[in-house]
Design an enzyme around this catalytic site. Structure first.
Site, PDB file in Angstrom:
ATOM      1  N   VAL A  96      -4.968  -6.574   3.255  1.00 38.20           N
ATOM      2  CA  VAL A  96      -6.413  -6.382   3.367  1.00 38.20           C
ATOM      3  C   VAL A  96      -6.781  -5.805   4.741  1.00 38.20           C
ATOM      4  CG1 VAL A  96      -6.917  -8.225   1.707  1.00 38.20           C
ATOM      5  CG2 VAL A  96      -6.758  -8.792   4.145  1.00 38.20           C
ATOM      6  N   ASP A  97      -5.742  -5.420   5.515  1.00 36.87           N
ATOM      7  CA  ASP A  97      -5.986  -5.047   6.919  1.00 36.87           C
ATOM      8  C   ASP A  97      -6.371  -3.585   7.134  1.00 36.87           C
ATOM      9  OD1 ASP A  97      -3.475  -3.679   6.692  1.00 36.87           O
ATOM     10  OD2 ASP A  97      -2.392  -5.457   7.354  1.00 36.87           O
ATOM     11  N   HIS A 124      -6.050  -6.601  -3.283  1.00 31.47           N
ATOM     12  CA  HIS A 124      -6.687  -7.856  -2.849  1.00 31.47           C
ATOM     13  C   HIS A 124      -7.921  -7.640  -1.983  1.00 31.47           C
ATOM     14  CE1 HIS A 124      -2.682 -10.270  -3.498  1.00 31.47           C
ATOM     15  NE2 HIS A 124      -3.275  -9.934  -4.617  1.00 31.47           N
ATOM     16  N   CYS A 159     -21.759  -9.820  -1.699  1.00 34.30           N
ATOM     17  CA  CYS A 159     -22.644 -10.968  -1.881  1.00 34.30           C
ATOM     18  C   CYS A 159     -21.914 -12.052  -2.665  1.00 34.30           C
ATOM     19  CB  CYS A 159     -23.888 -10.490  -2.640  1.00 34.30           C
ATOM     20  SG  CYS A 159     -24.918 -11.838  -3.203  1.00 34.30           S
ATOM     21  N   CYS A 197     -30.566 -10.967  -1.973  1.00 36.61           N
ATOM     22  CA  CYS A 197     -30.873 -12.202  -2.716  1.00 36.61           C
ATOM     23  C   CYS A 197     -30.862 -13.459  -1.847  1.00 36.61           C
ATOM     24  CB  CYS A 197     -29.895 -12.358  -3.883  1.00 36.61           C
ATOM     25  SG  CYS A 197     -28.257 -12.833  -3.364  1.00 36.61           S
ATOM     26  N   GLY A 228       8.009  -5.694   1.948  1.00 31.83           N
ATOM     27  CA  GLY A 228       7.325  -6.689   2.774  1.00 31.83           C
ATOM     28  C   GLY A 228       6.472  -7.665   1.993  1.00 31.83           C
TER      29      GLY A 228
HETATM   30  P1  OAD Z   1       4.113 -13.231   2.336  1.00 29.24           P
HETATM   31  O1  OAD Z   1       3.727 -13.800   3.666  1.00 29.24           O
HETATM   32  O2  OAD Z   1       4.192 -14.145   1.166  1.00 29.24           O
HETATM   33  O3  OAD Z   1       5.531 -12.523   2.440  1.00 29.24           O
HETATM   34  C1  OAD Z   1       5.862 -11.649   3.472  1.00 29.24           C
HETATM   35  C2  OAD Z   1       7.174 -10.973   3.142  1.00 29.24           C
HETATM   36  O4  OAD Z   1       7.410  -9.979   4.127  1.00 29.24           O
HETATM   37  C3  OAD Z   1       8.391 -11.893   3.144  1.00 29.24           C
HETATM   38  O5  OAD Z   1       9.204 -11.553   2.024  1.00 29.24           O
HETATM   39  C4  OAD Z   1       9.142 -11.521   4.438  1.00 29.24           C
HETATM   40  O6  OAD Z   1      10.555 -11.612   4.315  1.00 29.24           O
HETATM   41  C5  OAD Z   1       8.770 -10.067   4.553  1.00 29.24           C
HETATM   42  N1  OAD Z   1       8.772  -9.533   5.935  1.00 29.24           N
HETATM   43  C6  OAD Z   1       8.405 -10.129   7.103  1.00 29.24           C
HETATM   44  N2  OAD Z   1       8.502  -9.271   8.137  1.00 29.24           N
HETATM   45  C7  OAD Z   1       8.924  -8.082   7.604  1.00 29.24           C
HETATM   46  C8  OAD Z   1       9.201  -6.791   8.142  1.00 29.24           C
HETATM   47  N3  OAD Z   1       9.080  -6.517   9.435  1.00 29.24           N
HETATM   48  N4  OAD Z   1       9.615  -5.820   7.272  1.00 29.24           N
HETATM   49  C9  OAD Z   1       9.740  -6.061   5.954  1.00 29.24           C
HETATM   50  N5  OAD Z   1       9.504  -7.261   5.396  1.00 29.24           N
HETATM   51  C10 OAD Z   1       9.092  -8.261   6.202  1.00 29.24           C
HETATM   52  O7  OAD Z   1       3.099 -12.036   2.071  1.00 29.24           O
HETATM   53  P2  OAD Z   1       2.689 -11.328   0.720  1.00 29.24           P
HETATM   54  O8  OAD Z   1       3.835 -11.209  -0.214  1.00 29.24           O
HETATM   55  O9  OAD Z   1       1.937 -10.114   1.102  1.00 29.24           O
HETATM   56  O10 OAD Z   1      -3.207 -12.743  -1.051  1.00 29.24           O
HETATM   57  O11 OAD Z   1       1.677 -12.345   0.111  1.00 29.24           O
HETATM   58  C11 OAD Z   1       1.023 -11.937  -1.061  1.00 29.24           C
HETATM   59  C12 OAD Z   1      -0.365 -12.441  -1.066  1.00 29.24           C
HETATM   60  O12 OAD Z   1      -0.317 -13.824  -0.826  1.00 29.24           O
HETATM   61  C13 OAD Z   1      -1.253 -11.932   0.044  1.00 29.24           C
HETATM   62  O13 OAD Z   1      -1.819 -10.676  -0.233  1.00 29.24           O
HETATM   63  C14 OAD Z   1      -2.325 -12.984   0.056  1.00 29.24           C
HETATM   64  C15 OAD Z   1      -1.524 -14.233  -0.237  1.00 29.24           C
HETATM   65  O14 OAD Z   1      -2.051 -14.979  -1.208  1.00 29.24           O
HETATM   66  C16 OAD Z   1      -4.510 -13.032  -0.914  1.00 29.24           C
HETATM   67  O15 OAD Z   1      -5.035 -13.347   0.138  1.00 29.24           O
HETATM   68  C17 OAD Z   1      -5.275 -12.887  -2.166  1.00 29.24           C
END
Ligand code: OAD
Length: 248
Positions: free
Chosen positions: A107-108, A123, A131, A154, A191
């Protein structure tokens, strides 16, 4: 360091020939920019909170100020950092592939800042607001002492335009992602821990339809199994090396 990554020749050849490529990214892609991954996020002020309990509509209803402040803190950090070499490599990859699409759970906004254009946010985006009552975009509001601010239409609270746990992903974006996962030649999962549905299911779909699937994160063991390639590597190192090995 990146110069030392060895890629299987057949993977490079497939990528060079590929017409349709899908990429799914997660928080790990932004780690080298200095943003902690979702599950590593809660340090400092927030270390006693569970992110999965803050990122919900229930949490916002119960304590809107707490959730607002958490997102304000995250937004501030997102605005302070810059895209890294992994973001730029994906923006470069897009130019070489006729039918390319990047779906991000992040979301960044860093992919867009790096120049990615064929990108969809699964996401939401921490720089946007909507709102809480009507789900419609809110671009500005009257300044007041109150936190969160109020919707100018609102009077309900303004919230970040993020998909929270228990909420649906934007339907058209999700449908496009499912279609592409089933039709792409190469699927990259970069990632992401693959723990949050339905985004995590996209890689499974691609595997089932026999696409070449490439995982890049810090959890897998590097190696190949049939059409699946695993790289235990940092995306900011692996992706530029992959783009260089394929197209230069
Ligand atoms: P996670 O924090 O669950 O996972 C991060 C992943 O990135 C892990 O598999 C790490 O091994 C890997 N990682 C860390 N540093 C890295 C690097 N330099 N290069 C490559 N890989 C690296 O994050 P997400 O899978 O994005 O949703 O989490 C999914 C969603 O969970 C997020 O979007 C968020 C959360 O719920 C919402 O907020 C709706």
């Amino acid at each position: 360091m990146s110069e030392n990554i060895l890629f299987p020749t057949e993977l490079i050849e497939k990528l060079r020939q590929a017409k349709k490529v899908m990429v799914l990214t997660g928080a790990g892609v932004s780690a080298e920019s200095g943003l902690p991954t979702f599950r590593d996020m809660l340090t400092g002020l927030w270390e006693n909170y569970d992110p999965t309990e803050l990122a919900t509509p229930q949490a916002f209803s119960k304590n809107p100020k707490l959730v607002w402040d958490w997102y304000a803190w995250r937004k501030e950090r997102a605005l302070e950092v810059k895209p890294n070499a992994g973001h730029y490599a994906l923006a470069a990859m897009e130019k070489h592939i006729p039918d390319f699409y990047l779906f991000t759970q992040n979301v960044d906004g860093l992919h867009q800042e790096a120049g990615s254009q064929k990108i969809a946010e699964l996401h939401g985006n921490i720089r946007k607001y909507k709102c809480f009552a009507e789900n419609t975009p809110v671009e500005s509001w009257e300044s007041s002492e109150e936190t969160p601010p109020r919707c100018p239409r609102c009077g309900s609270y303004v919230r970040p335009d993020i998909v929270w746990f228990g909420e649906s992903l934007p339907e058209r974006v999700l449908q496009a992602a499912f279609d592409m996962a089933q039709n792409c030649e190469i699927f990259f999962s970069i990632g992401t821990s693959g723990t949050v549905q339905p985004a995590a299911y996209l890689a499974t779909l691609a595997e089932q339809t026999r696409a070449t699937v490439v995982y890049v994160n810090l959890e897998v063991k590097t190696g190949r199994r049939g059409n699946i390639y695993n790289f235990n590597a940092k995306s900011g190192e692996l992706l530029p090396a992959l783009v260089k090995a394929t197209w230069s």
